[in-house]
Every structure is written in C-alpha cells, then in structure tokens.
Design an enzyme around this catalytic site. Structure first.
Site, PDB file in Angstrom:
ATOM      1  N   LYS A 280       0.756  -1.173  -0.112  1.00  0.00           N
ATOM      2  CA  LYS A 280      -0.211   0.108   0.060  1.00  0.00           C
ATOM      3  C   LYS A 280       0.840   1.299   0.066  1.00  0.00           C
ATOM      4  CE  LYS A 280      -3.756  -2.039   2.468  1.00  0.00           C
ATOM      5  NZ  LYS A 280      -4.810  -1.762   1.638  1.00  0.00           N
ATOM      6  N   ARG A 354     -10.267 -11.657   1.856  1.00  0.00           N
ATOM      7  CA  ARG A 354     -11.306 -12.625   1.290  1.00  0.00           C
ATOM      8  C   ARG A 354     -10.476 -13.912   1.364  1.00  0.00           C
ATOM      9  NH1 ARG A 354     -11.635  -9.407  -4.074  1.00  0.00           N
ATOM     10  NH2 ARG A 354     -11.287  -7.903  -2.748  1.00  0.00           N
TER      11      ARG A 354
HETATM   12  N1  BES Z   1      -8.242  -3.959   4.433  1.00  0.00           N
HETATM   13  C1  BES Z   1      -8.449  -3.558   2.964  1.00  0.00           C
HETATM   14  C2  BES Z   1      -9.578  -2.731   2.677  1.00  0.00           C
HETATM   15  C3  BES Z   1      -9.387  -1.337   3.102  1.00  0.00           C
HETATM   16  C4  BES Z   1      -9.035  -0.481   2.646  1.00  0.00           C
HETATM   17  C5  BES Z   1     -10.577  -0.947   4.101  1.00  0.00           C
HETATM   18  C6  BES Z   1      -9.011   0.823   2.966  1.00  0.00           C
HETATM   19  C7  BES Z   1     -10.554   0.358   4.495  1.00  0.00           C
HETATM   20  C8  BES Z   1      -9.825   1.351   4.046  1.00  0.00           C
HETATM   21  C9  BES Z   1      -8.126  -4.810   2.037  1.00  0.00           C
HETATM   22  O1  BES Z   1      -7.500  -5.644   2.668  1.00  0.00           O
HETATM   23  C10 BES Z   1      -7.833  -4.226   0.749  1.00  0.00           C
HETATM   24  O2  BES Z   1      -6.636  -3.780   0.752  1.00  0.00           O
HETATM   25  N2  BES Z   1      -8.416  -4.300  -0.291  1.00  0.00           N
HETATM   26  C11 BES Z   1      -8.140  -3.869  -1.474  1.00  0.00           C
HETATM   27  C12 BES Z   1      -8.635  -4.970  -2.414  1.00  0.00           C
HETATM   28  C13 BES Z   1      -8.326  -4.659  -4.038  1.00  0.00           C
HETATM   29  C14 BES Z   1      -6.735  -5.089  -4.039  1.00  0.00           C
HETATM   30  C15 BES Z   1      -9.098  -5.295  -4.949  1.00  0.00           C
HETATM   31  C16 BES Z   1      -8.674  -2.408  -1.736  1.00  0.00           C
HETATM   32  O3  BES Z   1      -9.858  -2.122  -1.435  1.00  0.00           O
HETATM   33  O4  BES Z   1      -7.916  -1.756  -2.426  1.00  0.00           O
HETATM   34 MN    MN Z   2      -5.608  -5.620   2.050  1.00  0.00          MN
END
Ligand code: BES
Ligand code: MN
Ligand code: ZN
Length: 499
Positions: A280, A354
């Site tokens: 990230k 997931r």
């Molecule tokens: N924990 C995150 C989701 C998230 C992101 C929650 C920002 C709250 C704020 C999750 O594990 C994630 O990183 N999801 C990705 C999925 C994507 C790679 C398809 C996302 O939402 O960017």
């Molecule tokens: Mn994630």
C-alpha cells in the site's frame, strides 16, 4: 458507570442534577413543563430571557429553581420538535452526559428517555441512553503515560420513567444497553491498539479472557499446524509473509438447546495490512491497524451475548493474521488451494481479507449454521460507495439480509444492501486457477462478496463490509465499535427480546 430506573414526580426528585429536554424556541418537553408548573413558572421565565433556545447541541445548567428537590438543573436542547428522531435524541444524550461528567455532580437523574419520538419505545430510549452515555465517555488512554485524573466524574445515572412501574422489559433495557456498551468498548479498544500490541496472539488471548467469564462459552484457538492439517492453504498463504503466527479463534456459546442451530459470526482479524508484495502507499497506512475490526466486532458481540446470557447458540470464528511483504509472502500470480479445494490465483496480495475469510467460512460449515454472517473491513471501494454512514451488506438469503437491515435501523448502526447478482461473478475468472482473488476496479465491494459467496453456497449467508464504518479518520481518528450494535440487535431480535 451505574445505571438504574427511577419513577416518581419530577419536582420531588432529590438529586445533584436533574436533566430535562427543551425543544427549539423554548418549547418545553413534558418533564420540563411539569417542573415549570411546580416552580411557579420560573423555568419559563428563564427561557424568556433568550440565552437558551433549545437548539440541538445546546446545554445549560440552572440553579435554585424554586419548589424543586434537585441541586441543579441541566437543560438540554432537543432542536425542533418535528425533527426529533432517534439520531437527534442520541446527540442530546451524548451532550448531556459529557456536561454531567464535567460538572461537580457525581450522580444525576435524566428525564430524556420520557421524550416520545415516532416509531420507537421507552425500551429503545432507555437502552440507547445507556449505550450512548457510555460511548460518549469513552477515551482511549492505554498507551499514554500522562493521563489527566478526572475530577469528580459522573458515577451514577438514574433514568426517569415517570409514574410507570418498573417492568422486566424496562430492566432489560438497562442490561441490554450496558451489554452493548461492553461490546462496543471492547471492539473500540482492540481497534485502537497498535499492530505491535494487538497481534493475532493478543486477539486470541482476549477471546480466552471472555471465555473465562462464562461456563456457557468454550474458546479454542487453532494454530498454524492445525490449519495446515485442515488444508487452509488460502489463510496460511497470507500469514506466511509474517513473523506473527496466524490464529483461528473459535468461540462457541451455548445459551439454547444443544440441537438448536447456531448463528455463526465470522470476523476478519487482520491485525495489520501493509498490502503484502502489492504494498500500500505510505500515507495513512497506520490506519490498517484497524483491519481487525471485523474480528473485534465478533468479540464484542460475543462479550455482550455472554453478559446478557442470551438464550441462543452463537459461534464466533476469527481468522487472524498480518499481511506484510516478505521473502516468503504471497507473490502476484501465486496460486493457492483453499480448504474447500477451490484454487485461487492471487493477482493482488492486498486482497488478503477474502483469502483468510474463505477458509474460515468453509471451516464454519461444521456448525451447520442457522445463519452465517461475516464482518470485514474488506474493500476501499465500500468507503467510496457508502462513506462512513452505512456498512455494505450483501447476502444469498433475502430474509437474512432484511433482518440485518432492520437490526441496523433499530440500533442506529445502519447497513445498506448492494447487489450480489450472478452478472458480476465473471469478473473473477482466471486463466490459470478456479478463480482470481480480485475482480478489477469496478464494483469492488460486490466482487469481493462474489468471491466469498463461492464458499458459502451451502449456508444462509450475509456479508457486512465495514471498511467505512469501523473507524473514523482525521481529527477524530478512532475506532467506532460498529457494527456491534447491529449484531447485538440482530441477536436480540432472534431471541424475541429486541424491544
Ligand atoms: N483492508 C483492506 C480494505 C480497506 C482499504 C479498508 C482501505 C479500509 C480502507 C483490504 O485488505 C484491501 O486492501 N482491499 C483492496 C482490494 C483490492 C486489491 C481489490 C482495496 O480495497 O484496495
Ligand atoms: Mn489488503
Ligand atoms: Zn485488509
């Protein structure tokens, strides 16, 4: 804090502080009108001076009101009478509690629950008063070395119920309110703790601690070796990139007959999500300590259930891990085999929630759930779709979805349904495995749920995406404890006790 019910005539109530509501433009609520009459119009005369207009968020102490038994009065603005809904009521309660806590009074009596609002009961207003009061006094100070000692904090709040007698339902309102607050506070504390303290092992220990409070609750923690034996290749692929061993927390509460099918709650317990190799961006990454809030809400709901000794069977399952970049971490393109036997191409290692949930969902089949609900901070897309006001809700059973929507409305912890149509499933197609773990940029919340739906076909299942609701960002950064109120309301309704 201690809460109790109080009945009797308002003017005769002996207390350090009596709380009464006033609508906008000085219109008196019924208890305020009673006081005005007892005091020979003194309250009305004060309001005529115009300093206090009864606007929402306004509050003011008043002293020496003639012919009343209280030391002081706290006037709380309710805003326009017509606009008073449960939400506005909650704000007034929060304001009153903070004012009381900062005053010299150690105890108080509030008449706010007597104020009638459309479409809700005294039970609801009493319960909300307790939950909201507790929430408004919440502070997270565990990691600060210098904490201001509070001078004369509020210790006891009596809730006035007019001339009515106490009933089981009204007593329950206090118990339920306090229990929801216990759950919310627990979830908030766990969420706010940093990733170096709140690890998978720490969450497991919290679960065991709740287990020690009740003989009806059995807590078991599966280690990586056992997950290996169960074939949880998806979950383990996430934790491989971390030095903290993953835990699968399993909590079984028995409040009903042995053969009664349980409600199963599955919560994402990702104690820190750096994204893995698909790392990230740096800005705001600290907030990924909140990626275990789904798991925390399961612990919170379980703690509340134990406190109320609810007559229901409830199972909590929390897959817990970190998601970090490492030489042994998942790489984009890796293919893993889930416990269900289905293979998954990990196109983005940041879609890890997931991966840990799918194995926990398959594991949960063994409980033959009456209903299974997973709760997860699953997608940033959900924050874009619904913001901080509603949790995303998807499911394969319309009745279950409806139940959860209702529980959300009743508890002031709302959810909003998104479609789980077959049309979206093809976004998960993979050239190399049974499915990909991501479905592209469009409808990210829906495709995440589509992914999970492939592991819940045999069960009545719903999914709550709490990415936007579990914590607040910015100046007020901190955990909200959502969706504990929704979950507990759902359980209470299933027991016929929800008001
Ligand atoms: N924990 C995150 C989701 C998230 C992101 C929650 C920002 C709250 C704020 C999750 O594990 C994630 O990183 N999801 C990705 C999925 C994507 C790679 C398809 C996302 O939402 O960017
Ligand atoms: Mn994630
Ligand atoms: Zn995550």
């Amino acid at each position: 804090m201690e809460y109790l019910l109080k009945s009797g005539d308002v003017a005769g109530l002996k207390t350090a502080c009596l709380v009464v509501g006033v609508y906008e433009r000085g219109e008196l609520s019924q208890p305020a009108a009673d006081l005005d009459q007892a005091s020979g119009g003194a309250l009305g005369n004060f309001l005529k001076r115009g300093d206090f207009q009864g606007r929402a968020e306004q509050a003011q102490f008043l002293y020496d009101l003639p012919n009343t038994a209280c030391d002081r009065l706290l006037l709380v603005g309710l805003g326009p009478r017509k606009a008073l809904n449960l939400n506005a009521y909650r704000k007034a309660v929060a304001k009153a509690t903070v004012m009381l806590d900062n005053s010299h009074a150690l105890e108080a009596i509030t008449t706010l629950p007597l104020i009638e609002i459309d479409n809700n009961s005294l039970y609801t207003r009493l319960r909300d008063t307790v939950t909201i009061s507790e929430a408004s006094l919440y502070r997270f100070e565990q990691c600060k070395s210098n904490v201001d000692k509070r001078v004369r904090p509020l210790k006891k709040l009596a809730l006035h119920i007019g001339q009515q007698r106490r009933t089981k339902v009204l007593e329950n309102a206090i118990l339920h309110g306090r229990s929801i607050a216990t759950g919310v506070t627990l979830a908030r504390n766990l969420g706010n703790l940093p990733g170096n303290i709140c690890t998978p092992a720490y969450l497991a220990e919290q679960a065991r601690a709740i287990g020690r409070k009740s003989r009806q609750l059995k807590v078991q923690v599966l280690e990586e070796k056992q997950m290996q034996e169960l074939g949880m290749g998806a979950l383990l692929s996430v934790s491989r990139g971390s030095r903290q061993p993953a835990k699968l927390i399993v909590m079984e509460y028995r409040g009903s007959a042995e053969n009664a099918k349980p409600v199963v709650l599955v919560g994402k317990g990702l104690t820190f999500d750096a994204g893995g190799i698909s790392i990230k961006p740096a800005a705001g990454m600290d907030e990924m300590k909140y990626d275990m809030c789904g798991g925390a809400s399961v612990l919170g709901a379980m703690a509340a259930c134990v406190e109320m000794a609810l007559p229901i069977n409830l199972v909590g399952v929390i897959p817990s891990s970190e998601n970090l970049p490492d030489g042994d971490a998942n790489k984009p393109g890796d293919i893993v085999t889930s416990m269900s036997g289905q293979t998954i191409e990990v196109l983005n290692t940041d879609a890890e929630g997931r991966l840990i949930l799918c194995d926990a969902l398959t594991y949960s089949e063994r409980f033959t759930p009456a209903a299974i609900i997973d709760i997860a901070t699953l997608t940033g897309a959900c924050v874009i779709a619904l913001g901080a006001h509603a949790s995303g809700l998807l499911g394969n059973d319309d009745k279950l979805v409806e139940e959860l929507l209702t529980a959300g409305r009743e508890s002031g912890d709302r959810a909003w349904q998104l479609p789980l149509w077959e049309d979206y499933q093809s976004q998960l197609d993979s050239n190399f495995a049974d499915m990909a773990n991501v479905g592209g940029r469009s409808a990210g919340t829906v495709t995440a749920a589509c992914f999970l739906s492939r592991f819940t076909k045999k069960m009545k299942w719903a999914h709550l995406d709490i990415a936007g609701t579990a914590w607040k960002t910015g100046l007020e950064k901190g955990s909200t404890g959502r969706p504990v109120p929704l979950l507990v309301q759902f359980l209470l309704n299933r027991c016929g006790l929800g008001g």
